[in-house]
Scaffold this motif. Sequence first.
Motif, PDB file in Angstrom:
ATOM      1  N   ARG A  58      40.848  37.394  42.941  1.00 52.05           N
ATOM      2  CA  ARG A  58      39.964  37.535  41.883  1.00 52.05           C
ATOM      3  C   ARG A  58      41.030  38.623  40.970  1.00 52.05           C
ATOM      4  NH1 ARG A  58      36.483  39.783  44.789  1.00 52.05           N
ATOM      5  NH2 ARG A  58      36.202  41.533  43.298  1.00 52.05           N
ATOM      6  N   GLY A  59      40.894  37.972  39.673  1.00 53.86           N
ATOM      7  CA  GLY A  59      42.155  38.438  38.430  1.00 53.86           C
ATOM      8  C   GLY A  59      43.511  37.894  38.670  1.00 53.86           C
ATOM      9  N   ARG A  60      44.455  38.208  37.909  1.00 55.07           N
ATOM     10  CA  ARG A  60      45.536  37.985  37.715  1.00 55.07           C
ATOM     11  C   ARG A  60      46.983  38.615  38.746  1.00 55.07           C
ATOM     12  NH1 ARG A  60      49.300  40.107  34.598  1.00 55.07           N
ATOM     13  NH2 ARG A  60      47.900  42.189  32.977  1.00 55.07           N
ATOM     14  N   ILE A  61      47.781  37.837  39.012  1.00 55.66           N
ATOM     15  CA  ILE A  61      49.181  38.370  39.352  1.00 55.66           C
ATOM     16  C   ILE A  61      49.845  39.516  37.992  1.00 55.66           C
ATOM     17  CG2 ILE A  61      49.044  37.265  41.031  1.00 55.66           C
ATOM     18  CD1 ILE A  61      51.275  35.057  39.880  1.00 55.66           C
ATOM     19  N   ALA A  71      50.969  47.710  29.454  1.00 55.74           N
ATOM     20  CA  ALA A  71      49.786  48.309  29.120  1.00 55.74           C
ATOM     21  C   ALA A  71      49.710  48.861  31.239  1.00 55.74           C
ATOM     22  CB  ALA A  71      48.281  47.840  29.189  1.00 55.74           C
ATOM     23  N   PRO A  72      49.438  50.139  31.446  1.00 52.01           N
ATOM     24  CA  PRO A  72      50.016  49.918  32.455  1.00 52.01           C
ATOM     25  C   PRO A  72      49.036  49.287  33.874  1.00 52.01           C
ATOM     26  CG  PRO A  72      49.867  52.110  31.738  1.00 52.01           C
ATOM     27  CD  PRO A  72      49.688  51.409  31.089  1.00 52.01           C
ATOM     28  N   ILE A  91      37.649  45.338  38.667  1.00 54.82           N
ATOM     29  CA  ILE A  91      38.341  44.333  38.072  1.00 54.82           C
ATOM     30  C   ILE A  91      38.414  44.960  36.754  1.00 54.82           C
ATOM     31  CG2 ILE A  91      39.211  42.605  36.421  1.00 54.82           C
ATOM     32  CD1 ILE A  91      40.590  42.481  39.721  1.00 54.82           C
ATOM     33  N   GLY A  92      39.168  45.563  35.841  1.00 53.40           N
ATOM     34  CA  GLY A  92      38.661  46.327  34.464  1.00 53.40           C
ATOM     35  C   GLY A  92      38.774  47.586  35.084  1.00 53.40           C
ATOM     36  N   LYS A  93      38.556  48.248  36.120  1.00 50.22           N
ATOM     37  CA  LYS A  93      38.337  49.634  36.460  1.00 50.22           C
ATOM     38  C   LYS A  93      39.316  50.422  36.956  1.00 50.22           C
ATOM     39  CE  LYS A  93      33.814  49.553  37.633  1.00 50.22           C
ATOM     40  NZ  LYS A  93      33.543  48.465  37.433  1.00 50.22           N
ATOM     41  N   ARG A 106      45.715  52.972  35.879  1.00 44.74           N
ATOM     42  CA  ARG A 106      46.080  52.210  36.189  1.00 44.74           C
ATOM     43  C   ARG A 106      45.147  51.575  35.325  1.00 44.74           C
ATOM     44  NH1 ARG A 106      51.580  51.010  36.322  1.00 44.74           N
ATOM     45  NH2 ARG A 106      53.397  52.711  36.356  1.00 44.74           N
ATOM     46  N   GLU A 107      44.895  50.287  35.173  1.00 48.48           N
ATOM     47  CA  GLU A 107      43.499  49.316  34.526  1.00 48.48           C
ATOM     48  C   GLU A 107      43.958  48.205  35.681  1.00 48.48           C
ATOM     49  OE1 GLU A 107      41.467  45.477  32.368  1.00 48.48           O
ATOM     50  OE2 GLU A 107      43.067  46.812  31.546  1.00 48.48           O
ATOM     51  N   ILE A 108      42.958  47.657  36.770  1.00 46.11           N
ATOM     52  CA  ILE A 108      43.392  47.220  38.250  1.00 46.11           C
ATOM     53  C   ILE A 108      43.186  45.919  37.223  1.00 46.11           C
ATOM     54  CG2 ILE A 108      42.120  45.853  40.076  1.00 46.11           C
ATOM     55  CD1 ILE A 108      40.635  49.575  40.361  1.00 46.11           C
ATOM     56  N   ILE A 109      43.826  44.609  37.445  1.00 45.93           N
ATOM     57  CA  ILE A 109      43.662  43.697  36.617  1.00 45.93           C
ATOM     58  C   ILE A 109      43.550  42.336  38.301  1.00 45.93           C
ATOM     59  CG2 ILE A 109      45.265  44.361  35.318  1.00 45.93           C
ATOM     60  CD1 ILE A 109      47.471  42.847  36.339  1.00 45.93           C
ATOM     61  N   GLY A 110      44.369  42.594  39.310  1.00 45.06           N
ATOM     62  CA  GLY A 110      43.715  41.615  40.369  1.00 45.06           C
ATOM     63  C   GLY A 110      43.389  41.913  41.389  1.00 45.06           C
ATOM     64  N   ILE A 111      42.823  41.462  42.628  1.00 48.57           N
ATOM     65  CA  ILE A 111      42.524  41.398  43.503  1.00 48.57           C
ATOM     66  C   ILE A 111      43.406  40.560  44.213  1.00 48.57           C
ATOM     67  CG2 ILE A 111      40.950  42.667  45.743  1.00 48.57           C
ATOM     68  CD1 ILE A 111      39.304  42.688  43.795  1.00 48.57           C
ATOM     69  N   ASP A 112      44.125  41.059  45.902  1.00 42.09           N
ATOM     70  CA  ASP A 112      45.050  40.229  46.422  1.00 42.09           C
ATOM     71  C   ASP A 112      43.934  40.376  47.627  1.00 42.09           C
ATOM     72  OD1 ASP A 112      45.969  42.798  47.203  1.00 42.09           O
ATOM     73  OD2 ASP A 112      47.477  41.117  47.818  1.00 42.09           O
ATOM     74  N   ALA A 113      45.156  39.063  48.160  1.00 36.40           N
ATOM     75  CA  ALA A 113      44.370  39.212  50.129  1.00 36.40           C
ATOM     76  C   ALA A 113      44.751  40.049  51.136  1.00 36.40           C
ATOM     77  CB  ALA A 113      44.790  37.273  50.363  1.00 36.40           C
TER      78      ALA A 113
END
Length: 316
Positions: A58-61, A71-72, A91-93, A106-113
Amino acid sequence: SPCHCFKHLSFPLDIAIGADQGTFTIPGRPVSVGEEPSVHMTALTPGAFDALRIPLRRGRIFTPFDDSAGAPVVIINEAMARRYWAGADPIGKRVRLAFNSKEMEREIIGIDADTRQRALDAPPEPILYVPHAQAPTGAMAIVLRTANEPRSVLQDFKLAVNQLNPALPLAGVETLDDLAAASVKPRAFILTLLGAFAACALVLAIVGVFAVINQSVLERRGELGVRIALGALPANVVRTVMRQGVVLAAIGVALGGCGAIAVAAMLRGMLVGVRPLDAPTFGSVALIMVATAALASVVPARRASRLDPLESLRAN
C-alpha cells in the motif's frame, strides 16, 4: 540494471544485520525511557525495492524527490504494521526516530511486503526504511540485478566502481543465492545427513523385502507347485507373490506414516517454505516405498513362476 544502495549491513540475510536495530516512538503513545520499541532500520535509494523484487502493498515507494529538502518520510513492512497498527491503516501516521541525524518525526508513506531479514528460517520482523538521501552514510551495500549469471558481470562491475573512484574499496561481493545458502547451511548439513540415512534405510528396506518374499516363496513351494500343476499361468503366480510384497509395504507405510506424523513437529524448525505435514511429500514417499517393495518382489516372483511342479511337490 542500475545499482541501488542500502545502508551498510542492512542487506537481507547479512549475518551482522543486528547492528542496525534502533528504537522509535509513536506520537500519542507515551512510553517510559528505556522501554521504546525496537525495530530494524535501513536506508536505501529509490529502486532498491524493485532490485530485490520486494512488492509494495500500500502507499508509495521512495522517489528522487524524497531528499534532504523533502518532507521526512519512512516506509514500513507488513510485520511492523501488524504489530503496532493492528486493525488500523498506518499510512499517514508518524513515527519519531533518530537515523544518522537528529531525532525527528517521519510520515509513513508506504507498506512493503515482509522479507526474511536475518535468515530464511527466521520469521519476518518489523523493518523500517528511510530514504538514503535523507540519511546518507559513508559505507553501504550495493545491489545489482542482472539478467546474466551474477558472477559473469563481477569483473565489469568492479571496473565500473574503479572508474568512479579508484580509492573506493569493495569489502566483499556475494550473490543473494550465496547469502541464502549460508543462512541455512547448518540445517542443510543436518538434512543432508538425514537424507543419507534415509537412502540407507531405503536400501535396507529393499533388501529386507526381497529376503522376506524370497523366503516366503521357498516356504510356499508346494502350494505354488500345486497352483502351477492345476493350470495357473506364470503371470498369475507373479501377481500372487508380488501382491504379498505390496501388502507388506502398505502396512509398513501406514505404520511409518503414523510415526512420521507424530514426530513431524520436531522438524518444523528445519523447514523453510514447507509445512511439516505436507500432503504431497507424504504421498510421494508412500508411493516410492510401495514401488520399491514391488520392485524388490519382482525377482522372487519370477523365480516362483518358473517352479517345476514335480520338484516342488517332492521337496515338500
